[in-house]
Enzyme design. Sequence first.
Site, mmCIF file in Angstrom:
data_model
loop_
_atom_site.group_PDB
_atom_site.id
_atom_site.type_symbol
_atom_site.label_atom_id
_atom_site.label_comp_id
_atom_site.label_asym_id
_atom_site.label_seq_id
_atom_site.Cartn_x
_atom_site.Cartn_y
_atom_site.Cartn_z
ATOM 1 N N ASP A 53 33.050 -50.998 44.657
ATOM 2 C CA ASP A 53 33.352 -51.201 46.053
ATOM 3 C C ASP A 53 33.033 -52.663 46.373
ATOM 4 O O ASP A 53 32.357 -53.350 45.594
ATOM 5 C CB ASP A 53 32.496 -50.249 46.899
ATOM 6 N N ASP A 69 32.712 -54.408 50.231
ATOM 7 C CA ASP A 69 31.853 -54.579 51.400
ATOM 8 C C ASP A 69 30.679 -53.609 51.348
ATOM 9 O O ASP A 69 30.867 -52.402 51.203
ATOM 10 C CB ASP A 69 32.644 -54.331 52.690
ATOM 11 N N ASP A 72 28.349 -48.232 47.941
ATOM 12 C CA ASP A 72 27.242 -48.054 48.875
ATOM 13 C C ASP A 72 27.449 -46.920 49.855
ATOM 14 O O ASP A 72 26.538 -46.604 50.627
ATOM 15 C CB ASP A 72 27.041 -49.339 49.686
#
Length: 231
Positions: free
Chosen positions: A12, A14, A177
Amino acid sequence: MSLDDKRVLLFDLDGTLVDSAPDLAAAVNQTLVHLGREPFPEATVRNWVGNGALPLISRGLSGAKEIDATLPQDLVDQALAAFLDFYAHNVCDKSVLYPEVKETLLALKQRGYRLAIITNKPEKFIEPMLQGLGLSGVFEFCLGGDSLPERKPNPLPLFTACAMMNAEIADCVMIGDSKNDILAAKAAKMDSIGVSYGYNYDEDLGIHEPDFLFDHFNELLSVLDDLKTPA
């Protein structure tokens, strides 16, 4: 889960590699002010990041994580266009890499791991961000939230990445995240690694049961330290 049989690492962007909230919050607030609305503190906007541009600006219009279903579509469309324009001029103004990200990625690449990005961020913003942060050329390819008909937590981007890299699901691990990353991996029957920082709406990522959960990005490297370097 054993990481010694992994060859492809899907990241991922961001909240995992990059703390982009300052620039995203600035663009959200520029949009709201442009529309005659009140801006929000950066800390508030941080809790709205993670699903892509449309949900983010819709949360800004709603003033809450839960999107107001009564928002007029023309207002949403106007706000989204303005947000994308404002953000395009400041993709990498105040955004920064999380600690040890670049060093860890370069070490993994040197060991022979294949790296790619799967993000819900609009595709056109990915390369400018990577260039601004000194990560251009590190990843084989990137898939954005608008690259395919579906985005995370749908598993389609993960399946697509496997096909593009001629890799099996068992060869890959998804690293992110938020619950979108973990749920996408589970739907694809792919192993996953979560990081506890980033943007996950103040929710404990552990409840979604990633195979590993790290507090610091370079812990990924420490787990791989004792494992065989990929051929």
